[in-house]
Design a protein around this motif. Structure first.
Motif, mmCIF file in Angstrom:
data_model
loop_
_atom_site.group_PDB
_atom_site.id
_atom_site.type_symbol
_atom_site.label_atom_id
_atom_site.label_comp_id
_atom_site.label_asym_id
_atom_site.label_seq_id
_atom_site.Cartn_x
_atom_site.Cartn_y
_atom_site.Cartn_z
ATOM 1 N N PHE A 207 -40.617 42.642 -59.886
ATOM 2 C CA PHE A 207 -39.946 41.545 -59.171
ATOM 3 C C PHE A 207 -40.296 41.550 -57.670
ATOM 4 C CE2 PHE A 207 -36.308 39.588 -57.042
ATOM 5 C CZ PHE A 207 -36.182 38.420 -57.764
ATOM 6 N N LEU A 323 -30.573 61.480 -60.791
ATOM 7 C CA LEU A 323 -31.551 62.515 -61.154
ATOM 8 C C LEU A 323 -30.830 63.706 -61.776
ATOM 9 C CD1 LEU A 323 -33.770 62.359 -57.950
ATOM 10 C CD2 LEU A 323 -34.342 61.479 -60.212
ATOM 11 N N ILE A 354 -42.142 61.694 -59.170
ATOM 12 C CA ILE A 354 -42.651 60.838 -60.247
ATOM 13 C C ILE A 354 -43.812 61.615 -60.884
ATOM 14 C CG2 ILE A 354 -43.550 58.548 -60.842
ATOM 15 C CD1 ILE A 354 -42.467 57.551 -58.134
ATOM 16 N N TYR A 355 -43.649 61.907 -62.182
ATOM 17 C CA TYR A 355 -44.580 62.845 -62.823
ATOM 18 C C TYR A 355 -45.814 62.165 -63.409
ATOM 19 C CZ TYR A 355 -41.056 66.382 -62.042
ATOM 20 O OH TYR A 355 -40.171 67.246 -61.433
#
Ligand code: FAD
Ligand code: NAI
Length: 469
Positions: A207, A323, A354-355
């Motif tokens: 978006f 988390l 962020i893996y």
């Protein structure tokens, strides 16, 4: 068995189960009510762990396809998706069983059922299948740790077959030819990466005019370029207005976020990943008078106390980053506070990772936040292209960016895209916890040749004295 407890925890996720164990360690008689048949919550069952298992499996597959760059010829590689998914399921199964073991060791009593707060000091446990009798538990304190659920998108109905949430995307029955991901956030990019590596053509519809909006803007831009280079297509500033599923696939209607001409995309599967919202359904909050805030999360004070005496809340269901490690810290602090000790979690120092490959890791403030707060800062950056370990392994995408206070040199934020970023961020979290300056990090001897030298060099760059660039 007496149903009277010092603490009844509702929810057996990373927040709830950790709080239950810590409270038991502190001498409380503890029960944990979980409606799933397994403990571990979203994180273990359908979140952190299965996603990381698939990220790793798909990364091995991708690495094999680059083996030739290292002078290794590999012939006839193929994917056995069923085995890959079974391996993931086995990892989850073993870890959830492990928590049963921890509960037994710490004498936490587990109730399998839907917990409902019946007011101060009482929790009802309803059988999940609606059959059988309701049990009543008495508690000195109640801790709500019911987590979060997928945010729905009007016009796009999740059926977990063709239009899936992260849960469905962890168990697709085939590698899609075409996968559309709605939302360029953490879930969309991790799971989009999994299926792209396994062979799907992936389009992310976001978006906003940028991805990972909670992260530093420059990091977002660089990450976008890296993911585009890997073959993920992005439609930024675009909204999905409808998605129509059939047996064969999904027709998705999109249009510019600001309005304009509509377009349709055909895909085999659609992943809806536009965020998560607190899970407070059928929990008895309204009846018990427990207040929510304007974002629909349970309102707590600095000690995890709700507005009702003896009722506490932690994890995804309250404010702060959604988390697992934050939920765990909340859990420990809340249990210690109930035991009369001090407990506090600094949400500014909760790292986020962020893996993907490369990984993206950050802690503290972004440049945008510092500007907004009128804080003057120095920036030190170091690209992995100039790091000798990265050159040896070929993982040269990304950079370390350190933001330090202009007058005190205190490190205010660190943002990394690069190999092992999620592991390396630990060093700076520790440093920031001790209020380190950029110069402190710059003067620490780092091993060579290692990716972590990029952190040292970025810290040196904040003082205009990087050596290797
Ligand atoms: P949850 O883990 O959601 O646990 C809540 C539990 O409460 C659930 O088991 C639920 O069944 C139960 N429950 C709810 N209501 C009731 C009731 N009335 N009675 C009884 N039981 C109830 N975070 C990370 O830090 N790292 C990651 O890599 C990561 N990856 C993720 C990947 C995906 C795909 C997803 C969806 C999330 C990921 N997360 C990750 C986020 C992480 O899963 C959550 O932040 C974490 O699980 C929150 O913990 P919690 O204990 O607050 O809630
Ligand atoms: P997110 O908040 O990370 O990203 C959602 C994205 O969707 C944003 O970029 C947002 O702008 C976009 N969006 C919102 N509405 C939209 C719309 N109508 N159309 C298109 N795009 C839209 O949420 P996500 O990815 O669902 O993950 C939820 C949470 O789960 C994360 O915020 C994180 O807390 C947790 N998580 C953590 C992981 C990790 O630590 N590695 C991995 C996965 C999830």
């Amino acid at each position: 068995m007496s149903n009277e407890f010092d603490l009844v925890v509702i929810g057996g996720g990373p927040g709830g189960y950790v709080a239950a164990i810590r409270a038991a360690q502190l001498g409380m008689k503890v029960a944990c009510v979980e409606k799933r048949s397994t403990l571990g919550g979203t994180c273990l069952n359908v979140g952190c762990i299965p996603s990381k298992a698939l990220l790793h499996s798909s990364e091995i597959y991708e690495e094999i396809s680059h083996a030739k760059d290292h002078g290794i010829n590999v012939k006839g590689t193929s994917i056995d998706l069923k085995s890959m998914l079974s391996r993931k399921d086995k990892v989850v199964e073993d870890l959830t069983k492990g928590i049963d073991g921890l509960f037994a060791k710490n004498k936490v009593t587990r109730f399998n059922g839907h917990g409902i707060v019946m007011g101060k000091g009482e929790v009802a446990v309803k059988p999940v299948d609606g059959k059988g009798s309701v049990e009543s538990l008495k508690a000195k304190n109640i801790l709500i740790a019911t987590g979060s659920e997928v945010m729905p998108l009007p016009g796009v109905e999740i059926d977990e077959k063709r239009i899936v949430s992260s849960t469905g995307a962890l168990s697709l029955p085939e590698v899609p030819k075409k996968l559309v991901v709605i939302g360029g956030g953490v879930i969309g990019l991790e799971l989009g990466s999994v299926w792209r590596r396994l062979g799907a053509e992936v389009t992310v519809v976001e978006f906003l005019d940028r991805i990972i909006p909670a992260n530093d803007g420059e990091i977002g831009k660089q990450f976008l370029k890296i993911l585009q280079k890997q073959g993920i297509e992005f439609k930024l500033g675009t909204k999905v207005t409808a998605a129509e599923a059939s047996d064969k696939g999904v027709k998705i209607t999109i249009e510019p976020a600001k309005g304009g001409d509509q377009e349709t995309i055909d895909a085999d599967y659609v992943l809806v990943a536009i965020g998560r919202r607190p899970y407070v359904e059928n929990l008895g909050l309204k009846e018990s008078g427990v207040a929510l805030n304007e974002r629909g999360r349970i309102q707590v004070d600095g000690h995890f106390k709700t507005n009702i005496d003896g009722i506490y809340a932690i994890g995804d269901v309250i404010d702060g980053p959604m988390l697992a490690h934050k939920a765990e810290e909340d859990g420990v602090a809340a249990a210690e506070i109930m035991a009369g000790q001090a407990g506090h979690v600094d949400y500014n120092l909760v790292p986020g990772v962020i893996y993907t490959a490369p990984e993206v890791a950050s802690v503290g403030k972004t440049e945008e936040q510092l500007k907004e707060a009128n804080i003057e800062y120095n920036v030190g950056k170091f690209p992995f292209m100039a790091n000798s370990r990265s050159r040896s392994t070929g993982e040269t995408d990304g950079l370390v960016k350190i933001l330090a206070d202009k007058s005190s040199d205190e490190v205010l934020g660190v943002h990394i895209i690069g190999p092992k970023a999620g592991t390396m961020i630990g060093e700076v979290v520790t440093a920031m916890e001790f209020k380190a300056s950029a110069e402190d990090i710059a003067r620490i001897c780092h091993p060579h040749p290692d990716y972590s030298e990029a952190i040292k060099e970025a810290a040196m760059a904040a003082g205009n004295r990087a050596i290797h660039i």
